[in-house]
Every structure is written in structure tokens, then in C-alpha cells.
Design a protein around this motif. Structure first.
Motif: not given
Lengths: 520, 333
Positions: B60-64, B68-70, B199-200, B264-266
Motif C-alpha cells: 500500500m505504501t508504494l501504491v499510495i 493511488g490507493v489499493d 508527485e509529478n 495520500l497525494s503521492g
């Protein structure tokens, strides 16, 4: 231009001494603007001149700091766009600011839906929408979502909404930038009709042909100041441009005829060649050749196809037709990754959106493209990253306390240098610089210009895009002039003269007087 | 202090406060015994029980971090349990191939999410919501809606109940997964790519990163870890329970990541923070179970409320805006 009589009326809208300050920037400095009923009034200026700030003040997006605004002789002070609409000031933005998922009818009446028994009367809503669209000679299904129609139609709907509100002032902000010729013609027909009906229209556009085709009067802004108000017939195009960029036509020739760049040496090989590039709404029939060790400048006003060309060459957009060759080999399946593999680099115009990764460190921002080309498995060792970062921080004189500072916290000029470092680190053969000096201070500007000269001396090929003609003239060996998405001229060596380029952009023959001066 | 350590301050402080609370109210919380060849005690119990959420929170850390979110990880856990139960009991497959196939299926489930997000551009919350619903549905179909006992497979039972290095083997599994992830992201350029793409994405694409591949990879990893967590859970209860396995655990995993300081914004992510976050969540649960007030234990109904309050406090501690208000500097709109 049928209805000049009404334009002698007392002003419909009068802005006096409008000042608007943002932190660190004086965006508008005591600007006056007068709009009469039944006229199309063009608001002109280069980027950062204050056009959009003035429009946002007028439409209630921003509050003015000082100054007065009168509509029909009454003092107004719109607090937000909705209030400005109620007062009779409607705006149509380039990116239509309606709700794409709602139907045309809803978009026209949103906020003022006809009601019956407290509920929205959909029947009446549809009828009203059709009525509002009728004068625009547009018969479309108003129950369909707005997004199903072209941008041109969406703009018409936005105008219909303004009509439905009995707008007295209509602001059109870059309405034609995503329209084709026929669509522009249709918009102009509508504008002429509205003018005849006594509406005051503010027209913002970078397309000078269109400005002259439709406008009665022109107001020019530069650097937040009012340059002046002119009748459209009394201000020739060349003079208009010189007012926009702030150089007297007469001075121009003496000032900027020197350009540091020497003649591009003949035998250098062509590294990049584009032929017949076409992309709808971007460029038409673009041919471009860049030799190694050569700086090619792209000159033209905003919207002339400069950035669009850069995007095609770097593979961000795909051409509808045409070919791109690097070192004589056709590039297929073009995308940023293939471009980079072919050692093309692009420092994009929009530093914030497309360049810097703000929370990553200066070091990480610098190694990003090189690491991207190496792939994720072959990580550049930390010590090596440090060396690279330190080397470029020194070489480009990047003002940062250390390489670990988040890049987003640097000043604009230093951010730009970080992006340049990112590309130089991967030793490109072709470097495209899109507005590399925009919004950065004079010192950093000079440094970047010097860098351009040095890089090309080392054999790199550069494509240099800038709104500042003087800069393009100084740094380029060859200049490609664009207008309305087409290449209209190519100048080399002695031909590179600021005034000459201004004439070409303005589509006028140089006067004999000017000709004499440049020959002298 | 580097950002990665600074970010750990508040989660570590929260964990310390929880442990201190236990030291005062439940002294036996810290007692460890050696019995039947392994250490037992509340601390070991916390680590053991935290493993499913910990595993989920790694992916989840890597996805967020890619913004994103899983949401599907809980459902993938249930799927993994059901698949292994069917293979072991109905098909009669040996344990090792069963584990392999289950993990491959979990990997595929994650890749499905990744495809929807990266290739089709579906918003992560929607894309993974699909599998959140469908995954549990598949799990229920496989088991006909029944709880299938998995018995007589000592190899399988070892996953959730076995002992290694005098500790539950789950701890070693979680540790191995955490190490694997840390090495995968920090000793390759993957971490940089994930943070940059999160982030971008536009700038990352222009810099020549394969943003799509990065997204595909993180969702695939998330699916794989959810599969491991599902196997551990099924082994622990020696059954496949399609209805309850991994239920709401996606939310715990997201909480763990957020507590750990990843936004959560990455962008920047903090694996160690997420691990501490998972431990905080589990410590909290165990604490509530063990705490006695006036001879009475806290009713289990309080669990969720207390959890929410603690999470809120940790998030408030990390809020820059709140800190500015408290220090009187105010917030700028």
C-alpha cells in the motif's frame, strides 16, 4: 464594421486606475480601460502584461486593490464571477468554464433555472436554451451533455448563456485558440451580430490577424501598465507589435543587429530533420533542420506553433502526418522515451507542471533523466549521484545550500537550471529549450543565454524558443519564423535582425526607411 | 536530521506512548515467557498479529506513493485463502505448488488493478473497488460460501502457526517481505521512479520515466503481498473464510501508511513509517483487549472508536497546518 455610430456613445464600462498587487508582483499598475456599447475592443499584450489579471478583476475573480469600475455609469464591485454575471458581465474562457457533464440546456440556465412549484421546470429550461441559441444560428439538441459537442459549439453555448443573462459586456478570453478557420469565421459572425445589437465585447487574442479582422479599438498593456488605447485602423500592425514588446520600431534596428552567434559552419551534419509535420490545431506543414553545433531559434507570437513544434519533436504529441529523422534515421513510435534514447532533450515551457519534481531533492531532480534512460535496475550509485549534482550545481551556479534541498523551494531561475542540469547530465545531442528564460531574473537569464552559446560551441544542436525576440536574435544562428501555426520564413546570418522578424511576424513589407537603416 | 528519520518521530512517539500506557496499566504486557520452544507474551503476540496488516501496508505504501490507493487487498486475501483451500482439499495438491499457484493468482490480481490504472487510466479508487467487490465474490464462489477447514497439512499450518528462531514464523515472513521491499526500492532506482511518478507524472514522463510500468509494478506487488497475508490468515485459522478473511484490512493498511507519514497525494514514501503504523494499530487492539479499568475489561465495542481517536491524534500531530495554528503562525489560505 457596420455599426460605428453606436460606438460614439458614452462608455458602457469604465475602469480607472486599476491596481492589483500579488506577493512580490505588481500585476496591474493604475490601468484604465474603456469599453463602449456596440464595439469589439481588443485587449493586447505579451505574457505577463496583465491582460488576464485585468479580466479577472473585471469578472470578480480577483478584488482590485485600488481604482474604480463603472458599468453604465454606476459604480460596481463584483465579489465573485457569479455576481459579475448578475451585473451583466459574462466571460467565455479559452477552456470553456461550463460543466461538461451537464446538458446544454442546464449549462445555459444553471443558477437561474426556471421553477414551477419550487421544482425545476425542465420544459421551460429547454425552451429558454433554444431561444438563447437561436440568434447564434445554432440548432443543436440541448438535452445532450455539453462534452459531446466541439469546443467551438461549447463556446457558442457559453455565449448563449451570456445572452440568456442579458449580458451587456461579453469578455472573450482567447476564444479562437482551439478553433479552425471555419469555426473562427462563425464566431466572428456572431460577434458582429452582437456588436450590432449594442453589446460591448472585450476580445483577448494572440492572433493579430484576427484582432485586426474584428476589432474596432485596441488597448495595449505591457508589464502591468497601460501602453495606450488606439483605433484599430490607426495602429499598423508593426507598431502594435513594437508597443507590445516595448521597443520603438525606429530604435530596434540600431539596438539589436549584433548577435553574438557566428555563422553556422557549413559542413556540420544534420542531426535532426522534421519534414511535413502536421497536427490539427498545432502546426501545419512544418519542415525543420538542425545541424550539430547550431542554435536554431523559433520566433513567433504565442500560439504561432512554437511550443507545439517542440512537443512534436520530443514525442509528447504525435503528428497526424510527417516524419522526424535523427541522424538520418526515421524515428518511429515516437514518445519522450524514444526521444531521449535518440538523445533529444526538452526543457519544457511549463517548468512547474512538466519540469520540476518539487519535493524531490535537487540531486534527485538532476539525476532523474539519466537514471530514467539507464532503467530502474542500474541505479546510479549514491556517490556518483552526489558527484553529478555537485558538478552541475557548480557549473550552472545553482543557488542552493546543498544538493538535498527540495527543488521546489528554489527560485524560478534556479529551478530552471536544475532542469537544464537534468538534461545536460545525460549528454543530449539535441536540446530543445522552450522559454528557458521566462519568469526568471536578469542574472539567471544571462547565465542561461551564455550556457546556450557554450553548449553549441561544444557541438550540441539547440532549438531555442523564446517570446523575447531580442533573445532569440542574439543567440541563434538561424531563425525560423512561425505565424498561425506555419513556418513563414527562415533567416540566417546577416538576415537575423529584430526588426525584420517583427515585420515578418506582422506580415508587412519593411518600409523603405527601415530598409535603409538596416542596410546601413 | 534526514527527512526519513524526521518523519518517523511522531509515529514512534505514538507507539512509545501506547507502550508506556501499557507499562502503567498492564505490567504483564511486557512479560515474556519461554514455552514449547518459543517466546510468548503480548509483545510477541502484537508482532505476530500485525503481520497481515504489515504486509498489506508495504504494498500500500508504494501504491499510495504513486498517488493511488489499493482497496482490493482485503478481498485478495480472501481470494488467496479460498484458492489454497480448494487446491489443498478439493484438488489434493501438495502444499508447495498450492502456495506457488496462490501467489501467482494474487500477483495476477494485483496486475489486473495495475492494468486498469496504468493502461486504461481508470482512477485507482474505482479500479481497485472493482476487485474489492469481485475478489471477495470469487472467494465466495470458490468455497460455495462455506468456511472450508484446511486440516492435515502441517506444511500449510506452519505458515501461520509455526516457529522459527524461537518466534512465530510470521514475524520472519513479514521481516523478509519488508527487507525485500526496502532493497527493491532503495537499492535500485525504483524508489526514485515511484516518488517522481507519484508527485509529478507529467514531468516524470518528460524525463523519460515509464510511468505506466511503475504504476503496473506497484499494484502487482501490492497484490502479491496481499496474497501472502491471505495465506498467513488462512493458515492461522486453519480454514478459508471467504466472508471474513481480510475484511476491512485495506482500511487498516491505508491507516498504517498514513500514520507512517506517506501522503495520500503521492510522492515521498516511508516504508519504516508504515511498518510502525501497522504496529501501532495492532498494539492498540491488543492494549484495548488487555486493559482493565476497575477490574473490568474494556468492552470490545469500544475497539473501533478508540482506534479512530488514536489515528486522529497521530494525524493531527503530523498536520503542518495544525502545528502552525498552535504555534500562532496561522495558516495561509
Amino acid at each position: 464594421m457596420t455599426n460605428r455610430a453606436t460606438s460614439t456613445n458614452s462608455p458602457l464600462l469604465e475602469l480607472r486606475g486599476i491596481t492589483k498587487r500579488f506577493p512580490g508582483v505588481l500585476a496591474l499598475d493604475g490601468v484604465d480601460f474603456t469599453l463602449r456599447a456596440g464595439e469589439v475592443h481588443a485587449l493586447l499584450g505579451e505574457n505577463g502584461a496583465g491582460k488576464s489579471t485585468l479580466i479577472k478583476v473585471l469578472t470578480g475573480v480577483y478584488r482590485r486593490d485600488t481604482g474604480s469600475m463603472q458599468l453604465g455609469g454606476l459604480e460596481i464591485d463584483p465579489q465573485n464571477p457569479a455576481q459579475a454575471e448578475q451585473l451583466g458581465i459574462s466571460t467565455v474562457y479559452q477552456e470553456v468554464n461550463l460543466i461538461r457533464e451537464l446538458s446544454v440546456a442546464e449549462n445555459i440556465s444553471i443558477g437561474r433555472q426556471p421553477r414551477r412549484y419550487g421544482l425545476i421546470d425542465w420544459q421551460a429550461c429547454r425552451l429558454r436554451a433554444q431561444e438563447a441559441l437561436a440568434p447564434l444560428e445554432l440548432s443543436i439538441d440541448v438535452t445532450q451533455p455539453l462534452r459531446t459537442y466541439s469546443i467551438a459549439v461549447q463556446q457558442m453555448v457559453a455565449i448563449a448563456r451570456a445572452l440568456d443573462q442579458q449580458a451587456k459586456v461579453l469578455v472573450l478570453d482567447e476564444p479562437t485558440s482551439s478553433l479552425d478557420t471555419a469555426e473562427v469565421e462563425q464566431l466572428f459572425r456572431v460577434m458582429r451580430q452582437l456588436r450590432k445589437d449594442g453589446m460591448g465585447i472585450v476580445f483577448v487574442s494572440h492572433f493579430l490577424d484576427q484582432v485586426y479582422a474584428i476589432s474596432d479599438r485596441l488597448t495595449v498593456l505591457r508589464g502591468g501598465n497601460l501602453v495606450g488605447e488606439y483605433g484599430a485602423e490607426s495602429l499598423p500592425r508593426l507598431e502594435l507589435i513594437s508597443k507590445m514588446i516595448g521597443k520603438e520600431v525606429a530604435q530596434v534596428a540600431d539596438m539589436e543587429n549584433r548577435h553574438a552567434a557566428t555563422q553556422a559552419a557549413g559542413p556540420h551534419p544534420v542531426v535532426l530533420q522534421a519534414q511535413g509535420l502536421n497536427r490539427r490545431g498545432a502546426v501545419e506543414d512544418m519542415d525543420l533542420k538542425i545541424h550539430s553545433g547550431e542554435v536554431v531559434g523559433l520566433a513567433g507570437l504565442l500560439g504561432s506553433g512554437r511550443t507545439e513544434t517542440a512537443r512534436l519533436l520530443f514525442g509528447i504529441d504525435q503528428p497526424d502526418s510527417g516524419t522526424i529523422e535523427v541522424d538520418g534515421k526515421f524515428v518511429r513510435k515516437h514518445g519522450p522515451r524514444t526521444a531521449i534514447r535518440n538523445r533529444i532533450a526538452l526543457a519544457p515551457e511549463d517548468r512547474k507542471e512538466a519540469g520540476i519534481i518539487p519535493n524531490l531533492s535537487v540531486r534527485e531532480n538532476i539525476v532523474l533523466a539519466l537514471q530514467g534512460r539507464r532503467g530502474w535496475l542500474r541505479r546510479i550509485k549514491r556517490a556518483e549521484q552526489q558527484l553529478l549534482a555537485d558538478r552541475f550545481i557548480r557549473a550552472l551556479n545553482i543557488a542552493t545550500p546543498n544538493s538535498e534541498k527540495p527543488a521546489g523551494q528554489l527560485s524560478g531561475g534556479n529551478q530552471q537550471k536544475v532542469i537544464l542540469a537534468r538534461w545536460l547530465a545525460m549528454q543530449p545531442k539535441i536540446l530543445i529549450l522552450d522559454e528557458p528564460t521566462r519568469g526568471i531574473d536578469v542574472g539567471a537569464k544571462a547565465e542561461i543565454e551564455n550556457l546556450v552559446t557554450e553548449l553549441c560551441a561544444d557541438g550540441m544542436a539547440l532549438l531555442f524558443i523564446s517570446s523575447e525576440l531580442a533573445e532569440v536574435c542574439r543567440d541563434s544562428h538561424r531563425i525560423v519564423v512561425l505565424r498561425d501555426r506555419r513556418k513563414i520564413a527562415e533567416l540566417t546570418g546577416e538576415e537575423i535582425q529584430l526588426e525584420r522578424i517583427m515585420h515578418i511576424i506582422a506580415d508587412e513589407q519593411p518600409t523603405e526607411e527601415a530598409e535603409d537603416r538596416t542596410d546601413a | 536530521m534526514p527527512e526519513s528519520l524526521r518523519k518517523l518521530t511522531w509515529p514512534l512517539a505514538a507507539l512509545a506512548v501506547l507502550l508506556l500506557f501499557n507499562a502503567l496499566l498492564n505490567p504483564e504486557f511486557f512479560s515474556l515467557h519461554f514455552a514449547e520452544g518459543r517466546l510468548t507474551g503480548s509483545l510477541v503476540d502484537v508482532l505476530d498479529r500485525a503481520t497481515p496488516v504489515l504486509l498489506l501496508s508495504l504494498g500500500m505504501t508504494l501504491v499510495i506513493a504513486t498517488a493511488g490507493v489499493d482497496l482490493s487487498v482485503g478481498a485478495v486475501m480472501a481470494m488467496a485463502g479460498s484458492i489454497s483451500a480448494v487446491l489443498l482439499t478439493d484438488v489434493g495438491m501438495p502444499v508447495l505448488p498450492t502456495l506457488l499457484i496462490t501467489l501467482l493468482a494474487s500477483l495476477a490480481a494485483g496486475a489486473w488493478n495495475g492494468l486498469l490504472v496504468s493502461m486504461l487510466g481508470i482512477q485507482p479508487i474505482v479500479a481497485t473497488l472493482i476487485l474489492m467487490v469481485a475478489g471477495r465474490g470469487i472467494a465466495q464462489l470458490l468455497t460455495d460460501g462455506q468456511i472450508i477447514p484446511i486440516e492435515g497439512h502441517p506444511g500449510f499450518a506452519y505458515l501461520g502457526g509455526g516457529t522459527l528462531f524461537f518466534l512465530p514464523v510470521t514475524i520472519t515472513i513479514a521481516l523478509a517481505a519488508a527487507l525485500f521491499t526496502a532493497i527493491a526500492v532503495r537499492y535500485t532506482a525504483l524508489g526514485l521512479f515511484i516518488e517522481s511518478a507519484g508527485e509529478n507524472p507529467t514531468a516524470s514522463r518528460y524525463a523519460g520515466l515509464n510511468v505506466r510500468a511503475v504504476r503496473l509494478l506497484v499494484y502487482t506487488l501490492s497484490g502479491l503481498f496481499a496474497g501472502v497475508a491471505g495465506l498467513i490468515y488462512a493458515s492461522d485459522i486453519t480454514a478459508a473464510d471467504a466472508n471474513n478473511a481480510g475484511l476491512y484490512l485495506e482500511l487498516d493498511a491505508i491507516l498504517a501508511v498514513v500514520i507512517g507519514g506517506t501522503a495520500l497525494s503521492g510522492g515521498r514514501f516511508f516504508l519504516a513509517g508504515s511498518i510502525i503504523g501497522a504496529l501501532i494499530i495492532q498494539t492498540l487492539g491488543t492494549t484495548i483487549l488487555m486493559t482493565q479499568i476497575g477490574g473490568q475489561s474494556i468492552p470490545a465495542e469500544w475497539n473501533l472508536i478508540v482506534k479512530a481517536i488514536v489515528v486522529l491524534v497521530v494525524c493531527l500531530l503530523q498536520s503542518a497546518a495544525l502545528r502552525q495554528i498552535l504555534t500562532g503562525k496561522g495558516v495561509r489560505g
